[in-house]
Enzyme design. Structure first.
Site, short mmCIF file in Angstrom:
data_model
loop_
_atom_site.label_atom_id
_atom_site.label_comp_id
_atom_site.label_asym_id
_atom_site.label_seq_id
_atom_site.Cartn_x
_atom_site.Cartn_y
_atom_site.Cartn_z
N GLU A 1 1.69 8.15 -2.46
CA GLU A 1 0.66 8.85 -1.66
C GLU A 1 0.22 7.87 -0.58
OE1 GLU A 1 -0.12 11.89 -1.98
OE2 GLU A 1 -0.12 12.51 -4.08
N SER B 1 -1.01 2.13 1.57
CA SER B 1 -0.46 2.20 2.93
C SER B 1 1.04 2.47 2.92
CB SER B 1 -0.75 0.88 3.65
OG SER B 1 -0.08 -0.16 2.97
P1 NAD Z 1 -2.54 -1.13 0.46
O1 NAD Z 1 -1.18 -0.58 0.59
O2 NAD Z 1 -2.88 -2.37 1.19
O3 NAD Z 1 -2.88 -1.43 -1.06
C1 NAD Z 1 -2.79 -0.42 -2.06
C2 NAD Z 1 -2.58 -1.08 -3.41
O4 NAD Z 1 -1.29 -1.72 -3.45
C3 NAD Z 1 -3.58 -2.16 -3.77
O5 NAD Z 1 -3.92 -2.03 -5.14
C4 NAD Z 1 -2.80 -3.45 -3.51
O6 NAD Z 1 -3.27 -4.54 -4.28
C5 NAD Z 1 -1.42 -3.03 -3.96
N1 NAD Z 1 -0.31 -3.85 -3.43
C6 NAD Z 1 -0.30 -4.65 -2.35
N2 NAD Z 1 0.94 -5.18 -2.17
C7 NAD Z 1 1.72 -4.68 -3.16
C8 NAD Z 1 3.11 -4.84 -3.50
N3 NAD Z 1 3.92 -5.59 -2.79
N4 NAD Z 1 3.57 -4.16 -4.58
C9 NAD Z 1 2.75 -3.35 -5.30
N5 NAD Z 1 1.45 -3.16 -5.02
C10 NAD Z 1 0.94 -3.82 -3.96
O7 NAD Z 1 -3.51 0.06 0.87
P2 NAD Z 1 -5.11 0.04 1.00
O8 NAD Z 1 -5.48 -0.76 2.22
O9 NAD Z 1 -5.70 -0.31 -0.31
O10 NAD Z 1 -5.43 1.57 1.28
C11 NAD Z 1 -5.47 2.13 2.58
C12 NAD Z 1 -4.22 2.93 2.86
O11 NAD Z 1 -3.98 3.83 1.79
C13 NAD Z 1 -4.33 3.80 4.10
O12 NAD Z 1 -3.13 3.76 4.83
C14 NAD Z 1 -4.54 5.19 3.54
O13 NAD Z 1 -4.16 6.23 4.40
C15 NAD Z 1 -3.76 5.14 2.28
N6 NAD Z 1 -4.25 6.12 1.31
C16 NAD Z 1 -3.48 7.19 0.99
C17 NAD Z 1 -3.95 8.16 0.12
C18 NAD Z 1 -3.12 9.37 -0.24
O14 NAD Z 1 -3.43 10.01 -1.24
N7 NAD Z 1 -2.07 9.70 0.49
C19 NAD Z 1 -5.21 8.02 -0.43
C20 NAD Z 1 -5.98 6.91 -0.09
C21 NAD Z 1 -5.48 5.96 0.77
#
Ligand code: NAD
EC number: 1.2.1.3
Length: 477
Positions: A249, A228
Site C-alpha cells: 500500500e 512509500s
Molecule cells: P516509508 O516507506 O519511509 O516507511 C514505511 C515503513 O517501512 C516504516 O516502518 C519503515 O521503518 C520501514 N522501512 C524502511 N526501510 C525499509 C526497508 N528497506 N525494508 C523494510 N521496511 C523498511 O514510509 P513513511 O514515510 O513511513 O510513510 C509515508 C508514505 O507512505 C507516503 O508515501 C504515503 O503515501 C505512504 N502511505 C501509503 C498508504 C496506503 O495505504 N497506500 C497509507 C499511508 C501511507
C-alpha cells in the site's frame, strides 16, 4: 459483564515477543512533533528478537490456524472490549506521538473497534463445482506468519487493519511500527496479550535495520507493507528471495476533477479539506485539483476563504483542525516544495511562501495557483498541506491529465450530474474513486493502488484473500 481493567503503564514501552514484554540493550525515543520534546524510551529490536518472534509465531500458528472462525471472532470482539477500557490513555498517546488534534486522535482510536467489528462480518468464500465424476471445492487457508510494516501517519489504524485481517483468517502476525511513531502500536499489542494466546500477535520496534530483517526472514510467509513507493520496491525485491507474498500500500498523487455545475460554496471547502486533512499526510488525499475554467476563479477564491479559516496548532489548542508535520525528515521534505514553488515564482493563492517556524513542525495550508504541468508540486507527492490547482476546459484532456502519472491510489470527481461524474470516475486509473466526496477509505471496501501505488490490497471481504492460500480439493466419486 465487562472485563476488569488490568493496570497498564503508559510511560513504559516494550517489544512483545511470545506473550512477554521484552526490552533491549539499546533504546530510542520518538519526538512530540508539536513541541519537539523527546518522548519515552522504546527498545530497538534485534535479529535475535525477530528470530524469537518468528519461532513463537510459527508455534502459535499451529493451534491458531486450527481455531474455529467463531472462536477467533469471539476473541477479536473480546479484545475490542478490553481495549475500550484504555481509550482515554490511547487518545493521549496518539496525540503525543503524532501531534494530531485531539478529535482526530480520538477518531483513529475509535477506528480500532470499527475495523474489528467490520472485519469479523466478512466471510471467506468457499466455491464448489460438481460434475458427473467429481466435486471440486476451493477453500482459503491461512499463509502462516505475517510481517506487518507500518508508516507513521496513522500509526493505530494502519497497524490494526493488518492485524485483524491476518488473525481473523488464521495467520499469526508480527507488527513493525514506524520508528517515528512506535508507541501506540507497542501499547495496543501489549494490551492484546490479555486476550490472545502467546505468539498470535507480536510487535517489534526498532531502527532502519529492522524492516529488512522481516522482509528477508525465511520463516515469514507474507509482508503487508504500507509506506512509500521507494521502500515498497525494496520490500518487494527483498521478499522475492524467499517468494514471500507481498501486499504493498504505497503513495499516490490523487487528482480531483471539479465539473462546472458544482455548488461552489458547498464543494470548495470539502475539496480543500480533502487536501489538508491530517495536514496533507494522508496517502489517499487530494494532491492535484483540476477545476473547470468557467468556475476556476470563484472556486479557488472559495477554497482560499475556507483555508484561511483552518486553525493550525498544537493537539489540545482550542478549535485546532490541522496539527504539525509528524517528523523532522518529513518537515524538511515539505519545506522543499515551498522553496521550489517560491524559487520558480508560482502564485501562492493562500499560505505562506515560507513555512511557519515555532517549536513544532507546523506548516500553513497552502494552495499553489496554476503551476506548470511539469512542476514538482504537480508531479510529486508532497505529503504535506500544499496543493496545486489547475484549470481545464476539455473533458477528455482532463481525464488524460489526471491519469498521466505513475501512481493510481485515489481520485475524486465532483459534479451535480452524478451519472456524468460516475462516467468520468470509471475512466480514472485509481484503486478508489470517490464521487462528490473527498477520499474516505472504509473497512467495508477493498483498498488498493493501481500502477506504482501498490500491489494487492487490504480491507473489505476481498482484503482477506491476500492473507490466504487457495486450497482446492478435487474429490472423485
Ligand atoms: P516509508 O516507506 O519511509 O516507511 C514505511 C515503513 O517501512 C516504516 O516502518 C519503515 O521503518 C520501514 N522501512 C524502511 N526501510 C525499509 C526497508 N528497506 N525494508 C523494510 N521496511 C523498511 O514510509 P513513511 O514515510 O513511513 O510513510 C509515508 C508514505 O507512505 C507516503 O508515501 C504515503 O503515501 C505512504 N502511505 C501509503 C498508504 C496506503 O495505504 N497506500 C497509507 C499511508 C501511507
Amino acid at each position: 459483564m465487562s472485563p476488569s481493567k488490568v493496570s497498564v503503564d503508559f510511560t513504559k514501552f516494550y517489544n512483545i515477543v511470545d506473550g512477554q514484554k521484552r526490552s533491549a540493550a539499546t533504546q530510542h525515543q520518538g519526538i512530540n512533533p508539536g513541541t519537539q520534546e523527546s518522548l519515552w524510551d522504546v527498545p530497538i529490536g534485534t535479529q535475535q528478537d525477530v528470530d524469537d518472534a518468528v519461532a513463537a509465531a510459527q508455534k502459535a500458528f499451529k493451534s491458531w490456524s486450527a481455531t474455529s472462525i467463531e472462536k477467533r471472532t469471539e476473541l477479536i470482539n473480546k479484545f475490542v472490549e478490553v481495549f475500550a477500557q484504555y481509550t482515554d490513555e490511547m487518545i493521549q498517546l496518539v496525540q503525543k506521538e503524532t501531534g494530531k488534534p485531539k478529535q482526530f486522535a480520538a477518531q483513529e482510536v475509535s477506528g480500532v473497534g470499527i475495523w474489528a467489528a467490520t472485519t469479523v462480518t466478512h466471510k471467506l468464500p468457499e466455491e464448489k463445482f460438481e460434475d458427473a465424476e467429481k466435486v471440486v471445492t476451493t477453500r482459503y487457508t491461512p499463509l502462516g506468519v505475517v510481517g506487518a510494516i507500518c508508516p507513521w501517519n496513522f500509526p493505530v489504524l494502519l497497524a490494526v487493519g493488518k492485524v485483524f485481517a491476518a488473525i481473523f483468517t488464521g495467520n499469526t502476525i508480527i507488527v513493525k511500527p514506524s520508528p517515528f511513531t512506535p508507541y501506540s502500536a507497542l501499547k495496543i499489542i501489549e494490551i492484546a496479550q490479555q486476550v490472545f494466546p502467546a505468539g498470535v500477535i507480536q510487535v517489534i520496534g526498532g531502527d532502519d535495520k529492522l524492516g529488512p530483517m522481516l522482509t528477508t526472514h525465511p520463516g515469514i510467509a507474507k509482508i503487508s507493507f504500507t509506506g512509500s513507493i521507494a521502500t515498497g520496491k525494496k520490500v518487494m525485491e527483498a521478499a522475492s528471495k524467499t517468494l514471500k507474498r507481498v501486499t504493498l500500500e504505497l503513495g499516490g498523487n490523487d487528482a480531483s476533477i471539479i465539473l462546472p455545475d458544482v455548488d461552489i460554496e458547498k464543494v470548495a471547502p470539502q475539496v480543500a479539506l480533502g487536501a489538508f486533512v491530517n495536514s496533507g499526510q494522508v496517502c489517499v488525499a487530494t494532491k492535484r485539483i483540476y477545476i473547470h475554467q468557467d468556475i476556476y476563479k470563484p472556486f479557488v477564491e472559495a477554497m482560499v476563504k475556507f483555508t484561511q479559516s483552518l486553525k493550525v496548532g498544537k493537539t489540545d489548542d482550542e478549535g485546532v483542525l490541522l496539527g504539525p508535520i509528524q517528523n523532522a525528515m518529513q518537515y524538511e521534505k515539505v519545506k522543499g516544495y515551498f522553496e521550489d514553488s517560491k524559487k520558480n515564482g508560482y502564485k501562492f493563492a493562500v499560505g505562506a511562501d515560507t513555512v511557519a517556524t515555532s517549536e513544532g513542525y507546523f506548516v500553513q495550508p497552502t494552495i499553489i495557483d496554476n503551476p506548470p504541468a511539469d512542476s514538482r508540486i504537480h508531479n510529486e507527492e508532497p505529503f504535506g498541506p500544499i496543493v496545486p490547482t489547475q484549470p481545464w476546459t476539455d473533458e477528455e484532456e482532463v481525464i488524460a491529465r489526471a491519469n498521466n502519472t505513475n501512481t493510481g491510489l485515489g481520485a475524486c470527481v465532483w459534479g451535480k450530474d452524478v451519472a456524468h461524474a460516475e462516467n468520468i470516475g470509471r475512466r480514472l486509473e485509481a484503486g478508489s474513486v470517490f464521487i462528490n466526496s473527498s477520499e474516505k477509505p472504509t473497512p467495508l471496501a477493498f483498498f488498493s493502488g493501481h500502477k506504482e501505488s501498490g500491489l494487492g490490497g487490504e480491507f473489505g471481504a476481498a482484503g482477506l484473500l491476500p492473507y490466504c492460500n487457495a486450497h482446492v480439493m478435487h474429490v472423485y466419486k
